[in-house]
Design an enzyme around this catalytic site. Structure first.
Site, PDB file in Angstrom:
ATOM      1  N   ASP A  96      -5.206  37.088   2.141  1.00 56.41           N
ATOM      2  CA  ASP A  96      -3.943  37.891   2.838  1.00 56.41           C
ATOM      3  C   ASP A  96      -2.618  37.996   1.973  1.00 56.41           C
ATOM      4  OD1 ASP A  96      -3.305  39.956   4.457  1.00 56.41           O
ATOM      5  OD2 ASP A  96      -3.004  38.441   6.388  1.00 56.41           O
TER       6      ASP A  96
ATOM      7  N   ASN B  50      -1.917  49.670   3.523  1.00 56.65           N
ATOM      8  CA  ASN B  50      -0.443  49.822   4.497  1.00 56.65           C
ATOM      9  C   ASN B  50       0.601  49.583   3.166  1.00 56.65           C
ATOM     10  OD1 ASN B  50      -1.201  47.061   3.948  1.00 56.65           O
ATOM     11  ND2 ASN B  50       0.220  46.427   5.600  1.00 56.65           N
TER      12      ASN B  50
ATOM     13  N   GLY C  44       3.961  37.607   6.679  1.00 51.83           N
ATOM     14  CA  GLY C  44       3.173  37.476   5.508  1.00 51.83           C
ATOM     15  C   GLY C  44       3.958  36.635   4.381  1.00 51.83           C
TER      16      GLY C  44
END
Length: 446
Positions: free
Chosen positions: A311, A95, A330
Site C-alpha cells: 500500500d 485514486n 499513507g
C-alpha cells in the site's frame, strides 16, 4: 541477444530451496539446473555467491501518484524505489487526479508507465457510484481488476450506494479489490474525539477513530455481498484480529473466491509506535494493537491471508508534519518491504519460502498474471538476489521514494537486495538503479 547466467544461487521456488544456476536469454528464463556452462562468449555471468535468488516480488497495491499528485511521487521515481527493493511488478490504484474511472484516463496511465517504469505495471480501474458502463468495458486480459473504496482515503472515491455496489458485484466478471472501512462508524468516532479535543485530536487516537468495528463492519458486508453475487473478491490491507474470522484456509488458493491481503506496516508496527512515529505511521486502515498484529501474523502463516503487499502511498514531509487531522494517511514502503520480511525471517517468524509464496507466487495466482511470480523455464526473468547477511541502515541519502522519508528511517536491516532483474535486464546492482526502464505491461490469463 541478451544472455545472462546466474550461478551459485540458493533458488527459492514453490516451497523449496535448492542450489543451482539460472540461464536468461533476452527476457525469459530458458534453463534452470544444478550446473550450467556459459554457451557463448557474450553471456554475462553473475555470481550469486550462495545468496538467495527469489522471483521478483509482485506488489498488488501501490499508489504512485501519477497523474495529478506528482509532487508526492510519480511512476518513474516510485518504480525506481521498487526495483531497488526487489519489487519487479506493481498494481497501481485509481485514486490519482483525475481518478482512473474512464477507459481513456486508465489508458493514459498505461502510456506514462510504458515510457517511464523501471518495473512491470498494471493499473486498477476505479469504480464510482455512477460509472458502471465504463467499468464493464475493462479488458480482463490487460487490466488487473476493479478497485472499490468502501471507505474514503486520499482522493476520495467512496462508493456508498448499496444498489450500485450490488450491480457492480453482480455484473463484473473480473477480480474486485476493496478498501474496507465503514464511513459512518469513522465519522461518529471522529465526532466524539473532536468533542473532547477540538482540532487537537492526537494521532494516538487514529486506530480508535478508524476502529476495529469500522473495518469489520465493512469487510463482513463486502464478503456477504460477494457470496450473494458470486463475485471474485480480494480484500486489501486487513488490519484487525476480528476480521481474521471471516477468512478460510480450508481450500486451495486456486479455488478461493474470496482472498485476503495484509500490508507490511500492519505486520511491523502497533499503536504503541504512534508515540514516537506519529503521522509517519498514519495509514488507512490504521495500524492497530499488538493483539491485532499477532493475529495477522497467525492468519498469514496458516494461509487465511494470501498476500503481503505495501500500500505504498507517499506524501511529502511537509504534509506529514501537519497536525493529525490535517496530515494525510499513507507512506512509502516499496524499497523496504522485502527486506522487512527478511527481518522477520531472521527473527524466526517466517521462512524464506513463505515470504516468496506470499509476495511472489500468490499475487501471480490471484490475479492470474501471465508468466511471472515464479522461477520457471519459459517465465519472464524477473529475479532478485538477496544477501541475508549484509546489514545496512535506512538513511535520508539512500531513500529513493520522491518524498524523501521512510517510516524505517534509522533502522538497520540485516538483509540487502544486491541484484534486481526485470525482464532479463539487470536494473539494480551495486546498490544503484541503472537507467534502464525495463518494465512491461502485465498481462493476465483470463
Amino acid at each position: 541477444m541478451n544472455r545472462v547466467l546466474i550461478k551459485n544461487a540458493k533458488i527459492v521456488n514453490e516451497g523449496s530451496i535448492f542450489e543451482g544456476d539460472v540461464l536468461i536469454e533476452d527476457d525469459l528464463i530458458v534453463e534452470i539446473a544444478e550446473k550450467i556452462s556459459a554457451k557463448s562468449a557474450d553471456c554475462k555471468i553473475v555470481d550469486a555467491e550462495g545468496n538467495y535468488l527469489i522471483p521478483g516480488a509482485i506488489d498488488d497495491q501501490v499508489h504512485f501518484r501519477e497523474p495529478g499528485l506528482t509532487h508526492k511521487g510519480d511512476i518513474e521515481s516510485e518504480s525506481r524505489a521498487a526495483v531497488a527493493g526487489g519489487i519487479t511488478s506493481f498494481i497501481e490504484q485509481p485514486n490519482t487526479v483525475p481518478n482512473a474511472v474512464t477507459q481513456e484516463i486508465l489508458e493514459e496511465k498505461y502510456q506514462i508507465a510504458s515510457q517511464n517504469s523501471f518495473a512491470n505495471y498494471s493499473f486498477m480501474m476505479g469504480a464510482t457510484n455512477d460509472n458502471l458502463d465504463e467499468v464493464l468495458k475493462t479488458n480482463p486480459k490487460n487490466v488487473a481488476g476493479i478497485k472499490i473504496f468502501l471507505g474514503s482515503s486520499t482522493g476520495n472515491m467512496l462508493v456508498d450506494n448499496e444498489a450500485v455496489l450490488e450491480r457492480i458485484f453482480s455484473s463484473t466478471p473480473m477480480l474486485i479489490a476493496v478498501h474496507c472501512e465503514d464511513e459512518t462508524t469513522i465519522k461518529n468516532n471522529l465526532a466524539q474525539y473532536k468533542e473532547e479535543y477540538g482540532e487537537e485530536v492526537p494521532v494516538t487516537a487514529h486506530h480508535l477513530i478508524r476502529s476495529t468495528e469500522a473495518c469489520y463492519l465493512s469487510s463482513s458486508k463486502a464478503i456477504a455481498l460477494a457470496k450473494k453475487t458470486g463475485a471474485r473478491l480480494h480484500i486489501f490491507h486487513l488490519s484487525t484480529a476480528k476480521e481474521m474470522d471471516l477468512f478460510t484456509n480450508k481450500i486451495p488458493l486456486e479455488d478461493k473466491k474470496i482472498t485476503a491481503e495484509v500490508c507490511v506496516h500492519h505486520l511491523w508496527f502497533t499503536n504503541e509506535d504512534y508515540a514516537t512515529k506519529g503521522n509517519f505511521i498514519k495509514w488507512n486502515p490504521a495500524v492497530k494493537t499488538a493483539t491485532d498484529k499477532e493475529a495477522l501474523w497467525k492468519a498469514l502463516l496458516d494461509d487465511r491471508i494470501d498476500v503481503i503487499a505495501t500500500d505504498h502511498a507517499p506524501h511529502t514531509l511537509e504534509e506529514k508534519q501537519q497536525s493529525y487531522l490535517n496530515a494525510p494517511s499513507g507512506g512509502p514502503l516499496v524499497q523496504h518491504a522485502v527486506v522487512a520480511l527478511f527481518e522477520a525471517f531472521h527473527q524466526g517468524k517466517i521462512s524464506v519460502e513463505k515470504i516468496v509464496e506470499k509476495m511472489c507466487h500468490n499475487p501471480a495466482k490471484i490475479f492470474k498474471i501471465e508468466k511471472r511470480g515464479f522461477i520457471k523455464e519459459g517465465y519472464y526473468a524477473d529475479l532478485v538476489i538477496v544477501n541475508a547477511g549484509l546489514p545496512w541502515s535506512v538513511k535520508k541519502e539512500n531513500i529513493l521514494a520522491k518524498c524523501g522519508w521512510s517510516p524505517f528511517e534509522g533502522y538497520t536491516f540485516k538483509s540487502r537486495i544486491t541484484h534486481t532483474f526485470v525482464n532479463g535486464q539487470l536494473v539494480y546492482n551495486a546498490f544503484k538503479v541503472k537507467d534502464i526502464r525495463a518494465g512491461k505491461r502485465l498481462l493476465f490469463n483470463r
